[in-house]
Design an enzyme around this catalytic site. Sequence first.
Site, PDB file in Angstrom:
ATOM      1  N   HIS B 278      24.640 -46.783 -50.632  1.00  0.00           N
ATOM      2  CA  HIS B 278      25.893 -47.523 -50.067  1.00  0.00           C
ATOM      3  C   HIS B 278      26.265 -48.485 -51.578  1.00  0.00           C
ATOM      4  CE1 HIS B 278      24.371 -51.453 -48.955  1.00  0.00           C
ATOM      5  NE2 HIS B 278      23.148 -50.640 -48.575  1.00  0.00           N
ATOM      6  N   GLU B 324      28.538 -50.392 -45.779  1.00  0.00           N
ATOM      7  CA  GLU B 324      27.316 -50.277 -44.940  1.00  0.00           C
ATOM      8  C   GLU B 324      26.910 -51.407 -44.414  1.00  0.00           C
ATOM      9  OE1 GLU B 324      23.121 -50.426 -44.092  1.00  0.00           O
ATOM     10  OE2 GLU B 324      23.963 -51.464 -45.412  1.00  0.00           O
ATOM     11  N   GLU B 325      27.036 -52.604 -45.046  1.00  0.00           N
ATOM     12  CA  GLU B 325      26.545 -53.829 -44.805  1.00  0.00           C
ATOM     13  C   GLU B 325      27.167 -54.481 -43.350  1.00  0.00           C
ATOM     14  OE1 GLU B 325      24.034 -54.787 -45.667  1.00  0.00           O
ATOM     15  OE2 GLU B 325      23.326 -54.241 -47.393  1.00  0.00           O
TER      16      GLU B 325
END
Lengths: 456, 456
Positions: B278, B324-325
Amino acid sequence: MKYGLSLALLLAIQSLTAQTDAEMLDRIHKTALTQGHCYQWLDDLSNKVGARLSGSEGAAKGVKYTQEQLNQLGLDKVYLQEVMVPKWERGEKEVAYLNLGKKRLDLSICALGMSVATPKNGLEAQVIEVKSLDELKALGADKVKGKIIFFNRPMDPEQIETFRAYGGCVDQRSSGAREAGKLGAVGVIVRSMNLRLDDLPHTGMTNYGDTPENQRIPAAAVSTLDANALSDALKTNPNATLFFRQTCVNKGEVLSYNVIGEITGTEFPNQIMVVGGHLDSWDLGDGSHDDGAGCVQSMEVLELFKKIGYKPKHTIRAVLFMNEENGVKGGLQYEAEVQRKGEQHVFALESDAGGFAPRGFSFEIDDANFGQVGLWKPLFEPYLIHLFRKGHSGVDIGPLKSPKIVKAGLQPDSQRYFDHHHAANDTFDAVNKRELELGAAAMTSLIYLFDKYGIL
Amino acid sequence: MKYGLSLALLLAIQSLTAQTDAEMLDRIHKTALTQGHCYQWLDDLSNKVGARLSGSEGAAKGVKYTQEQLNQLGLDKVYLQEVMVPKWERGEKEVAYLNLGKKRLDLSICALGMSVATPKNGLEAQVIEVKSLDELKALGADKVKGKIIFFNRPMDPEQIETFRAYGGCVDQRSSGAREAGKLGAVGVIVRSMNLRLDDLPHTGMTNYGDTPENQRIPAAAVSTLDANALSDALKTNPNATLFFRQTCVNKGEVLSYNVIGEITGTEFPNQIMVVGGHLDSWDLGDGSHDDGAGCVQSMEVLELFKKIGYKPKHTIRAVLFMNEENGVKGGLQYEAEVQRKGEQHVFALESDAGGFAPRGFSFEIDDANFGQVGLWKPLFEPYLIHLFRKGHSGVDIGPLKSPKIVKAGLQPDSQRYFDHHHAANDTFDAVNKRELELGAAAMTSLIYLFDKYGIL
């Protein structure tokens, strides 16, 4: 046939107690990760004691500190073993540059360990770059006489295991000055043994062999980046001269010590299992990975046995060897004492490859005992330890000659090791607490198994 | 029976070509270690682009930089895929202290990702320390109302694999604010997910679920050292109040991109094998390990295939997922596009566990394919890769739903990962070049084998 049967028998016996062994390894690891002192000891050894070059004040402090700490572990014996070691000092910060007439290419160098000094005002001469001792010899005395030889063969980046890359080029550092001197060279500059490109020169011992004192030529390491820069500059300025100055001095031998602590065996007190590292270090960093880590891990083995209440059958002895780096006097003296006392050593384990995450062990071992080790592999899998193979064990335990002794070396992950090895960045911050502790736990586990099942 | 036979047949076929496969893995590794660009890409991504929080300028620069680099690899396609992502900003440096009347205990905190701000001038309230969500719930609304809840359960140091320790306490960070808010708490302070004792707060997403905006309470992480200090201080000052102030703000959704590059398959162009990481990161460091490493390794897979001249049978697609985070919007959008286009994905590999030395892979896989993977284990042993097991693959490839898809996650050594994870020290200097390259080589090797032998 006997061998096959005894292994089958062993397998049967050991499978009965595998549950107990798994529980013991679990306790060892959990205790190391939560109650161990090795990281605190290393902090002290690195940041309070500092560099521990043989014969230095730091080495003396290291002896005192580790003896004091061992004394607090409630061991059966803690003592020092006298050993005479060389006292070599670096002197003033080294200076080097390639003289390009109107400008200079400054070079980051450090004297190699045990090197002689340059003349007081330095020396300057033309440079010949070679990639190997063979290439040097092919040049012959006519071309080498009066020159500085620049050994510039890099560590092979294609090697997966960095110790192999090190082994593949360390001859330049260990023998370059001796061989170049024989052909009349006046000095030697060696590319640092480092897989990384950076500004740090990496020291390490150079060995003059039986070259008389007055015929020894000075040798220094140059950082990898400056080795590349020097090589590039020489391509366009082949006749440029290189100046370097170093004031290192060999002050002869002085008294030092191996530091020893042990737990006496309950069944076989006269059968000794040694675990060790070397207490001396080079002088540029603080020797955290090389080999403060191995020392505190060896101390941790004894502490863990005490903490979990395991009473070994054999005598387990931690030895912090002095002078691995420039003479191995501690290892040689230790074996001399073994011989003198008629001691029987059955197992020796050394940790001297850095404090990184443990991957396994390499063994100097016969097939029967190696078969036994194979039975233990599943016990180590939960700890991500998979490497059990034959190979070099350790320099300090190398001199041990007891009949049938099994020797082993801890094999930590090696990828970062030569970034720090013998350089100013071999410092405490480069060591990870858990990786150090897991190494100590792996060592303790292996010794537990050899102690329990014995050497075949 | 059929399964047994097909595996036996595979073994026979694969043993015929094992020599070739070993040579290919050798080439892959040597090329990665000598000609790869992943380390240079990561240097640029970390030090020129910098932090890449979703919706930030850094993230946009990261998209541009990686697209440009992919464009230079001579791939068959390089393109961007639109995705709407949240834009959350940290705002001013957070402030926190325990108010002890005449003195203050300053606390090193950072807002958790997606947290709401405190009131403009901060908030101050009594603190209740708990070790778990269950303990919080047992307190009940009466005791929690108006208080700041301090979640202080540490990562379990006894876990050998640090991701298990993370999994064992991340609920405090992800759900603490939501659950405490339900009981009337006014704020939440969470011990950083870090096995080390240091001064760095570690951020990470907190999830309010369906809690209405105006009922969300601010949440921050506190460094491990200050978590201990706070806990100690509360023991003697149970009624002390804690002040904290943070000005973070959620600015809604903005347009961003997944970055995609691919080599079209020669035999099965419509069967896609994805490799990814990512591209977004948290904002405190530069996201070198999490997950710049996975991005440049995925790009490296394509570069290595090009460099060694391997033409894959299947389409090999590198995807640098956005977000993603704090939302997984990139992974979800990617799968939505797969569905919309009716693409067939047969394999997906994610690297999102740091750029450390590779130890193996974890697989979401059926038994037949796992049997095939088992045949390949010996091929990886020269590279010290031993772990092949079932388990979680990756968050970004999680949404992929193609029938029979095999998913895998690279498993690097995990001991140092949470020292850096989501903190200001997740920076380029913490990544070792060779470890990063070896990870890329391992990934390339696995994809080569799946491409050659196919998914069963």
